[in-house]
Design a protein around this motif. Sequence first.
Motif, PDB file in Angstrom:
ATOM      1  N   GLU A  55       0.825  -1.212   0.000  1.00 58.90           N
ATOM      2  CA  GLU A  55       0.000   0.000   0.000  1.00 58.90           C
ATOM      3  C   GLU A  55       0.858   1.261   0.000  1.00 58.90           C
ATOM      4  O   GLU A  55       0.376   2.351  -0.320  1.00 58.90           O
ATOM      5  N   LYS A  56       2.134   1.118   0.351  1.00 58.78           N
ATOM      6  CA  LYS A  56       3.026   2.278   0.392  1.00 58.78           C
ATOM      7  C   LYS A  56       3.399   2.763  -1.005  1.00 58.78           C
ATOM      8  O   LYS A  56       3.699   3.938  -1.204  1.00 58.78           O
ATOM      9  N   ILE A  57       3.409   1.843  -1.980  1.00 51.58           N
ATOM     10  CA  ILE A  57       3.952   2.150  -3.307  1.00 51.58           C
ATOM     11  C   ILE A  57       2.912   2.828  -4.194  1.00 51.58           C
ATOM     12  O   ILE A  57       1.796   2.325  -4.377  1.00 51.58           O
ATOM     13  N   LYS A  58       3.302   3.971  -4.759  1.00 49.44           N
ATOM     14  CA  LYS A  58       2.466   4.686  -5.718  1.00 49.44           C
ATOM     15  C   LYS A  58       3.313   4.937  -6.959  1.00 49.44           C
ATOM     16  O   LYS A  58       4.416   5.476  -6.853  1.00 49.44           O
ATOM     17  N   VAL A  59       2.808   4.536  -8.106  1.00 44.84           N
ATOM     18  CA  VAL A  59       3.583   4.633  -9.347  1.00 44.84           C
ATOM     19  C   VAL A  59       2.972   5.684 -10.268  1.00 44.84           C
ATOM     20  O   VAL A  59       1.765   5.674 -10.526  1.00 44.84           O
ATOM     21  N   PHE A  60       3.819   6.578 -10.764  1.00 44.82           N
ATOM     22  CA  PHE A  60       3.397   7.633 -11.680  1.00 44.82           C
ATOM     23  C   PHE A  60       4.243   7.526 -12.949  1.00 44.82           C
ATOM     24  O   PHE A  60       5.467   7.353 -12.863  1.00 44.82           O
ATOM     25  N   THR A  61       3.608   7.630 -14.106  1.00 41.69           N
ATOM     26  CA  THR A  61       4.313   7.470 -15.372  1.00 41.69           C
ATOM     27  C   THR A  61       4.269   8.762 -16.186  1.00 41.69           C
ATOM     28  O   THR A  61       3.184   9.258 -16.507  1.00 41.69           O
ATOM     29  N   LEU A  62       5.427   9.309 -16.483  1.00 42.77           N
ATOM     30  CA  LEU A  62       5.507  10.518 -17.300  1.00 42.77           C
ATOM     31  C   LEU A  62       5.298  10.166 -18.770  1.00 42.77           C
ATOM     32  O   LEU A  62       5.651   9.058 -19.208  1.00 42.77           O
ATOM     33  N   ASP A  63       4.743  11.094 -19.537  1.00 42.44           N
ATOM     34  CA  ASP A  63       4.393  10.805 -20.925  1.00 42.44           C
ATOM     35  C   ASP A  63       5.619  10.618 -21.823  1.00 42.44           C
ATOM     36  O   ASP A  63       5.547   9.982 -22.872  1.00 42.44           O
ATOM     37  N   LYS A  64       6.755  11.180 -21.399  1.00 45.94           N
ATOM     38  CA  LYS A  64       7.988  10.988 -22.160  1.00 45.94           C
ATOM     39  C   LYS A  64       9.180  11.199 -21.234  1.00 45.94           C
ATOM     40  O   LYS A  64       9.033  11.723 -20.131  1.00 45.94           O
ATOM     41  N   ASN A  65      10.341  10.786 -21.692  1.00 43.35           N
ATOM     42  CA  ASN A  65      11.555  10.936 -20.892  1.00 43.35           C
ATOM     43  C   ASN A  65      11.926  12.413 -20.768  1.00 43.35           C
ATOM     44  O   ASN A  65      12.161  13.092 -21.758  1.00 43.35           O
ATOM     45  N   ARG A  66      11.961  12.912 -19.536  1.00 46.11           N
ATOM     46  CA  ARG A  66      12.226  14.328 -19.289  1.00 46.11           C
ATOM     47  C   ARG A  66      13.466  14.567 -18.433  1.00 46.11           C
ATOM     48  O   ARG A  66      13.837  15.706 -18.185  1.00 46.11           O
ATOM     49  N   GLY A  67      14.086  13.509 -17.951  1.00 47.87           N
ATOM     50  CA  GLY A  67      15.299  13.673 -17.162  1.00 47.87           C
ATOM     51  C   GLY A  67      15.057  13.529 -15.665  1.00 47.87           C
ATOM     52  O   GLY A  67      13.945  13.730 -15.168  1.00 47.87           O
ATOM     53  N   LYS A  68      16.132  13.186 -14.964  1.00 47.60           N
ATOM     54  CA  LYS A  68      16.044  12.899 -13.526  1.00 47.60           C
ATOM     55  C   LYS A  68      15.539  14.090 -12.723  1.00 47.60           C
ATOM     56  O   LYS A  68      14.716  13.947 -11.818  1.00 47.60           O
ATOM     57  N   GLY A  69      16.034  15.290 -13.053  1.00 48.56           N
ATOM     58  CA  GLY A  69      15.620  16.477 -12.313  1.00 48.56           C
ATOM     59  C   GLY A  69      14.121  16.707 -12.397  1.00 48.56           C
ATOM     60  O   GLY A  69      13.462  17.014 -11.391  1.00 48.56           O
ATOM     61  N   TYR A  70      13.558  16.549 -13.575  1.00 44.28           N
ATOM     62  CA  TYR A  70      12.117  16.720 -13.767  1.00 44.28           C
ATOM     63  C   TYR A  70      11.348  15.682 -12.945  1.00 44.28           C
ATOM     64  O   TYR A  70      10.351  16.004 -12.279  1.00 44.28           O
ATOM     65  N   ALA A  71      11.821  14.425 -13.007  1.00 41.34           N
ATOM     66  CA  ALA A  71      11.150  13.349 -12.275  1.00 41.34           C
ATOM     67  C   ALA A  71      11.175  13.610 -10.765  1.00 41.34           C
ATOM     68  O   ALA A  71      10.182  13.371 -10.061  1.00 41.34           O
ATOM     69  N   LEU A  72      12.297  14.108 -10.267  1.00 43.62           N
ATOM     70  CA  LEU A  72      12.395  14.423  -8.837  1.00 43.62           C
ATOM     71  C   LEU A  72      11.438  15.552  -8.465  1.00 43.62           C
ATOM     72  O   LEU A  72      10.759  15.492  -7.437  1.00 43.62           O
ATOM     73  N   ASN A  73      11.373  16.581  -9.300  1.00 45.10           N
ATOM     74  CA  ASN A  73      10.455  17.685  -9.039  1.00 45.10           C
ATOM     75  C   ASN A  73       9.001  17.217  -9.040  1.00 45.10           C
ATOM     76  O   ASN A  73       8.196  17.651  -8.216  1.00 45.10           O
TER      77      ASN A  73
END
Length: 230
Positions: A55-73
């Motif tokens: 129940e702790k895990i939540k998965v979000f998928t970005l529409d395209k590769n945007r880079g680590k910094g974007y994913a962290l934000n």
Amino acid sequence: MNPYISIIIPAYNEEDKIKDTLENIKDVSEINEILVIDDGSSDKTTEIARSVESEKIKVFTLDKNRGKGYALNYGLKIAMENATIIGFLDGDLGSTSSEVKKLITPILNNEADVIIAKFPPATKKGGLGFVKRLAKESVLEMTGKELDATLSGQRIFKREVLEKFKEMPYGYGVEVGMTIDILKYGYTIKEVLVNMTHSETGRNLKGFIHRGKQFYHIKKVLREKKKEWR
């Protein structure tokens, strides 16, 4: 009030490692939520991450590769809703992700404002040390602090530290840029030796291209930081 710990995992094409990474942190009692940000993977990273039962895990998928910094934000905006302590972990730690407990304990004991994982020496020959040396010497030059793990992406933060950032720096310079800012703001950093391992780049074309990008991004971030902090 008990701390609420959120772990953000930016992941790009980590179908081989993401399951083990999640399986080995999902039962760490101190962790309240795990946010997997699939950075536009072309493999089954999202599917495999969602298959891990917790129940702790939540998965979000970005529409395209945007880079680590974007994913962290992206993950930070979600984590900030509840978290008092926030951690960043890479998706390719595999079973060694359980070592995150060594980072959580000192932050709970108030030993520093930020805890950074210090990895054991690499098991295979990588680059020639240019990137690591650039990162270490630049942080020392700008802050007067000598750190060994300036490139490590495995970090635990008190919420107040991350609130100082409007957003994370982008590209491969994210860790170096953050380290400089954190120290300049007057916060404390502690490095903790862990037995973590992750995918290593070797002395091949792919490895040299990766390190070239790292070097370029770090230099770019350093130019920006010198302007900001002069």
